[in-house]
Design a protein around this motif. Structure first.
Motif, PDB file in Angstrom:
ATOM      1  N   LEU A  26     -15.372  -8.578   0.326  1.00  0.00           N
ATOM      2  CA  LEU A  26     -15.201  -7.137   0.154  1.00  0.00           C
ATOM      3  C   LEU A  26     -13.741  -6.749   0.390  1.00  0.00           C
ATOM      4  O   LEU A  26     -13.174  -5.923  -0.345  1.00  0.00           O
ATOM      5  N   ALA A  27     -13.130  -7.348   1.404  1.00  0.00           N
ATOM      6  CA  ALA A  27     -11.709  -7.091   1.655  1.00  0.00           C
ATOM      7  C   ALA A  27     -10.858  -7.555   0.478  1.00  0.00           C
ATOM      8  O   ALA A  27      -9.905  -6.864   0.076  1.00  0.00           O
ATOM      9  N   GLU A  28     -11.186  -8.729  -0.076  1.00  0.00           N
ATOM     10  CA  GLU A  28     -10.438  -9.227  -1.235  1.00  0.00           C
ATOM     11  C   GLU A  28     -10.552  -8.262  -2.413  1.00  0.00           C
ATOM     12  O   GLU A  28      -9.569  -8.006  -3.126  1.00  0.00           O
ATOM     13  N   ALA A  29     -11.756  -7.730  -2.642  1.00  0.00           N
ATOM     14  CA  ALA A  29     -11.960  -6.831  -3.781  1.00  0.00           C
ATOM     15  C   ALA A  29     -11.205  -5.517  -3.587  1.00  0.00           C
ATOM     16  O   ALA A  29     -10.573  -5.002  -4.522  1.00  0.00           O
ATOM     17  N   TYR A  30     -11.259  -4.957  -2.382  1.00  0.00           N
ATOM     18  CA  TYR A  30     -10.505  -3.729  -2.122  1.00  0.00           C
ATOM     19  C   TYR A  30      -8.998  -3.969  -2.242  1.00  0.00           C
ATOM     20  O   TYR A  30      -8.252  -3.113  -2.728  1.00  0.00           O
ATOM     21  N   ARG A  31      -8.537  -5.128  -1.765  1.00  0.00           N
ATOM     22  CA  ARG A  31      -7.116  -5.447  -1.892  1.00  0.00           C
ATOM     23  C   ARG A  31      -6.719  -5.510  -3.375  1.00  0.00           C
ATOM     24  O   ARG A  31      -5.650  -5.011  -3.766  1.00  0.00           O
ATOM     25  N   ALA A  32      -7.573  -6.124  -4.206  1.00  0.00           N
ATOM     26  CA  ALA A  32      -7.285  -6.187  -5.644  1.00  0.00           C
ATOM     27  C   ALA A  32      -7.272  -4.794  -6.266  1.00  0.00           C
ATOM     28  O   ALA A  32      -6.428  -4.485  -7.123  1.00  0.00           O
ATOM     29  N   GLN A  33      -8.198  -3.935  -5.813  1.00  0.00           N
ATOM     30  CA  GLN A  33      -8.225  -2.559  -6.314  1.00  0.00           C
ATOM     31  C   GLN A  33      -6.928  -1.826  -5.954  1.00  0.00           C
ATOM     32  O   GLN A  33      -6.344  -1.117  -6.779  1.00  0.00           O
ATOM     33  N   GLY A  34      -6.463  -2.019  -4.722  1.00  0.00           N
ATOM     34  CA  GLY A  34      -5.214  -1.393  -4.319  1.00  0.00           C
ATOM     35  C   GLY A  34      -4.031  -1.933  -5.099  1.00  0.00           C
ATOM     36  O   GLY A  34      -3.131  -1.178  -5.489  1.00  0.00           O
ATOM     37  N   HIS A  35      -4.029  -3.241  -5.331  1.00  0.00           N
ATOM     38  CA  HIS A  35      -2.930  -3.845  -6.090  1.00  0.00           C
ATOM     39  C   HIS A  35      -2.925  -3.318  -7.522  1.00  0.00           C
ATOM     40  O   HIS A  35      -1.856  -3.070  -8.108  1.00  0.00           O
ATOM     41  N   TYR A  36      -4.104  -3.109  -8.087  1.00  0.00           N
ATOM     42  CA  TYR A  36      -4.194  -2.596  -9.461  1.00  0.00           C
ATOM     43  C   TYR A  36      -3.635  -1.182  -9.541  1.00  0.00           C
ATOM     44  O   TYR A  36      -2.792  -0.866 -10.393  1.00  0.00           O
ATOM     45  N   THR A  37      -4.073  -0.297  -8.633  1.00  0.00           N
ATOM     46  CA  THR A  37      -3.641   1.104  -8.721  1.00  0.00           C
ATOM     47  C   THR A  37      -2.161   1.268  -8.381  1.00  0.00           C
ATOM     48  O   THR A  37      -1.516   2.202  -8.871  1.00  0.00           O
ATOM     49  N   SER A  38      -1.610   0.353  -7.570  1.00  0.00           N
ATOM     50  CA  SER A  38      -0.186   0.475  -7.210  1.00  0.00           C
ATOM     51  C   SER A  38       0.720   0.292  -8.420  1.00  0.00           C
ATOM     52  O   SER A  38       1.882   0.716  -8.396  1.00  0.00           O
ATOM     53  N   ASN A  39       0.203  -0.308  -9.477  1.00  0.00           N
ATOM     54  CA  ASN A  39       1.010  -0.521 -10.681  1.00  0.00           C
ATOM     55  C   ASN A  39       1.224   0.768 -11.474  1.00  0.00           C
ATOM     56  O   ASN A  39       2.018   0.792 -12.413  1.00  0.00           O
ATOM     57  N   PHE A  40       0.507   1.860 -11.122  1.00  0.00           N
ATOM     58  CA  PHE A  40       0.595   3.100 -11.889  1.00  0.00           C
ATOM     59  C   PHE A  40       1.358   4.183 -11.133  1.00  0.00           C
ATOM     60  O   PHE A  40       1.283   5.357 -11.469  1.00  0.00           O
TER      61      PHE A  40
END
Length: 740
Positions: free
Chosen positions: A583-597
């Motif tokens: 779950l932590a890995e998935a949230y981290r990926a979500q944060g990494h994705y949104t930081s690109n915008f």
């Protein structure tokens, strides 16, 4: 006086050697003699007996290196041992709820981890066990020499050296290699103690039995049998004074390791449990309406952990914090109730388990599936394969073993200790599930009896044609029985194989193939937490790769799906550390994705106008905060020290976003606003450095001090960064600018 004539001895005329062939006529003989002389020495013989098996094991090791599963610790029991070893290295010498499994192997791993570098320790464990497995082949040879003959010993050694399941498990982070070692030394010491009351051999036997018991406790019933056998073979039944002291020493040394573990359990959580407390749960997962004799099955749960079992007991007994002893007693009662209410079903399970242990060539997978996990190993393909229902080598060794047992009955007194050992190995598992690694401690004895069967046929000139036909017929019938597979174990879908396949495909970035495998598995087992974890891991990796390639649309879909699977895993198994980790890995990926915008101009415009930071920044920070909470929960549950890296990365990314806000705010807003952002980022950096010290972390910390104008503190952080990475570009450039 007449002179005696000298007798003339005629000498054969010298044969002129052909220079073109002289070298080849003499050299082989000399070299052969040298090799023979070397092998006739104890050192040369030992080098041969250990070197050849070691070569096979090292070849398997080398061929397995490219396999991503081989370079990590991912599966069940191996992961548990690994976690315990990391805890021991950190100073936590026992888990807070005592030892669930016997602890010797965890302490062995911890020792290797402390001696060798962290990046190499798993490989060093595998290499050490290759050496230990080769030593086991040597010990088998010596046992065969003492109880059978040198010819039998050679055959047993050859089988041991090339026996696929043995060298396969010698390379795994599991305990069978130590079980085989301790048990072989135990049997060898008994052959030396036989017929006398020598203290050293009785003591060595007791010590090895004790060490074997804290590696796998099923050897304990052998203790009274061993003592009675030794007294019987010394023929001192009435001479109590002669064997009293060595027998007492043997018993004390055999029980002492388990007692010490029990005392540690008592100190750790207030309850004395001898060695470990997994027996009750294992008894239940082997005896319930869904049990199949080959798999650990907890009804209603396709996969489970120790913490899941504790939560079940807490829910059903209304006891919020049951002790490990209470959990073991609860599941023991459930298994006993099942046996009483279903005697026919229990009898059938016992029959199946007896067949799987004694007569089946099928090597049941539990933690590891052999085909998917080592499909590229040349030694494995040569010496451990399946053709239809025939398994090699067990499909041939087990029939030969049974023939050898029958042929050796006239010498039953001399070999009685081996009969007793084999029987108790079988009896200790007949009430539990049977898998390949549980049979390995019996394999050295199997190989010797197989050697007995072969030597009885090879070079036996007294054997009649009728006797040979009887032997051949018995062997054929046994081969058919051993490879019959009446319950279809070898063709049954293996959940371990499917999950292992999917995991390896994910690591090799074969995302579509892994997705297909996991989708099929989840259709059959929708309540499998581990399958949801693997699916989430797959989708996370796929989404991050697509994001790196600029495919933001597919990346968003896959990362969102990964988060849903991770959340489902937490729902199904909230006490499983891996659920919260993913779950932590998935949230981290979500944060990494949104930081690109994040758009610099939009951020500046909003800050200038007094508006809050854009929603994308807030959403990114929320994802990192959720990732941090999930990772913290995982770290609380099992003290998984390797999660420090994940936590540090989450905090680092979160601090980076806040640092970006501080840097942007400094350009457009009053001091109090950007200083608040800067202090928040510094607080995060301080938390990161309590988890992990890296050059990047110190560099980020230094930039925050530099932003505030504290050049001296910034210089200290940059210098520390360079101590950890002398080529760190950011720290190098920052220090040059400070000095210039």
């Amino acid at each position: 006086m007449a002179k005696k004539k000298k007798s003339v001895q005629l000498k054969p005329a010298p044969v002129k050697a052909d220079p073109s062939t002289a070298q080849y006529e003499t050299s082989p003989t000399l070299e052969t003699q040298k090799i023979g002389n070397l092998l006739s020495t104890p050192v040369g013989m030992g080098a041969l007996l250990i070197g050849v098996p070691l070569l096979v094991r090292l070849l398997h090791f080398l061929f397995m290196l490219p396999n991503p599963l081989f370079r990590t610790v991912v599966m069940m029991d191996a992961s548990w041992y690994h976690q315990q070893a990391l805890a021991i290295v950190s100073g936590d010498f026992a888990p807070p709820d005592g030892f669930f499994r016997p602890p010797f192997y965890s302490f062995f791993l911890a020792f290797v981890y402390m001696v060798f570098k962290p990046t190499m320790n798993i490989m060093m464990v595998r290499l050490f066990q290759c050496c230990l497995g080769s030593l086991n082949c040597y010990l088998t040879f010596r046992l065969g020499e003492r109880l059978f003959s040198r010819r039998v010993a050679w055959i047993g050694w050859i089988i041991m050296a090339f026996y696929g399941p043995l060298f396969f498990f010698d390379n795994e982070l599991l305990s069978p290699v130590w079980e085989v070692f301790f048990n072989l030394v135990l049997l060898l010491s008994l052959t030396f103690a036989e017929g006398n009351t020598s203290m050293k051999w009785w003591a060595l036997a007791g010590f090895c039995l004790g060490m074997s018991s804290i590696t796998r406790a099923n050897i304990l019933p052998f203790l009274p049998v061993m003592v009675v056998w030794l007294v019987w073979r010394t023929k001192r039944w009435l001479a109590f004074e002669e064997w009293r002291r060595p027998a007492l020493v043997a018993v004390v040394l055999a029980l002492l390791p388990g007692v010490l573990v029990g005392v540690r359990n008592k100190v750790g959580y207030g309850q004395f449990i001898f060695i470990a407390h997994q027996g009750g749960l294992t008894f239940h997962v082997s005896n319930n309406p869904q049990a199949d004799g080959l798999s650990p099955i907890l009804p209603g749960r396709p996969d489970f952990t120790q913490s899941d079992a504790t939560r079940i007991v807490a829910d059903e007994t209304k006891n919020p914090a049951p002790s490990p002893g209470q959990v073991a007693e609860y599941f023991s009662r459930k298994a006993t109730t099942f046996i009483k209410e279903n005697p026919g079903r229990f009898l059938m399970l016992t029959l199946k388990r007896s067949y799987y242990f004694l007569f089946s060539s099928f090597e049941g997978a539990n933690n590891i599936d052999f085909d998917s996990y080592a499909k590229d190993s040349v030694p494995k393909m040569l010496f451990f394969w399946r053709l239809g229902r025939f398994y090699f080598p067990s499909g041939l060794v087990i029939p030969l073993m049974w023939c050898g047992l029958a042929m050796s009955l006239p010498r039953w007194r001399r070999l009685s200790i081996l009969y007793l050992y084999l029987f108790l190995q079988f009896a200790s598992f007949v009430f539990f599930f049977v898998v390949a690694r549980f049979r390995l401690p019996s394999v050295p004895i199997w190989t010797l009896f197989a050697g007995q069967a072969l030597t009885a046929q090879i070079g036996n000139r007294n054997m009649t044609q009728t006797q040979f036909k009887v032997f051949a017929a018995a062997l054929v019938l046994l081969v058919l029985l051993v490879n019959a597979d009446p319950w279809g174990a070898s063709v049954r879908s293996s959940s371990v194989k499917e999950l292992a396949d999917a995991m390896q495909m994910t690591m090799e970035e074969k995302f579509e193939e892994a997705y297909a495998v996991l989708t099929r598995y989840l259709q059959a087992q929708p309540a499998s937490a581990i399958a949801h974890i693997y699916m989430s891991s797959l989708l996370t990796r796929q989404g991050m790769k697509e994001l790196d390639q600029g495919d933001t649309t597919n990346a968003a879909d896959h990362i969102d799906a990964a988060l849903k699977h991770a959340q489902r895993a937490v729902e199904l198994s909230p006490d499983r550390k891996e659920s919260h980790q993913q779950l932590a890995e998935a949230y981290r990926a979500q944060g990494h994705y949104t930081s690109n915008f994040i758009d610099d101009e939009e951020v500046r415009r909003r800050l200038i106008n007094g508006e809050p930071a854009p929603a994308v920044i807030q959403f990114t920070l929320e994802n990192y905060e959720k990732a941090e909470a999930a990772c913290a929960r995982a770290m609380e549950m099992a003290k998984p020290y390797e999660l420090n890296l994940l936590m540090a990365n989450i905090l680092y990314r979160r601090a980076g976003i806040v640092e970006y806000l501080a840097r942007t705010a400094k350009e457009v807003l009053p001091d109090d606003t950007w200083k608040a952002f800067c202090q928040q980022a510094k607080n995060l950096c301080e938390r990161i450095l309590t988890v992990e010290r890296s050059a990047d972390h110190y560099y980020l910390y230094g930039t925050l001090f530099l932003m505030e104008g504290d050049t001296e503190s910034a210089r200290v952080q940059f210098e520390t960064s360079l101590e950890l990475d002398v080529f760190h570009p950011g720290a190098t450039k920052a220090l040059k600018e400070l000095k210039g």
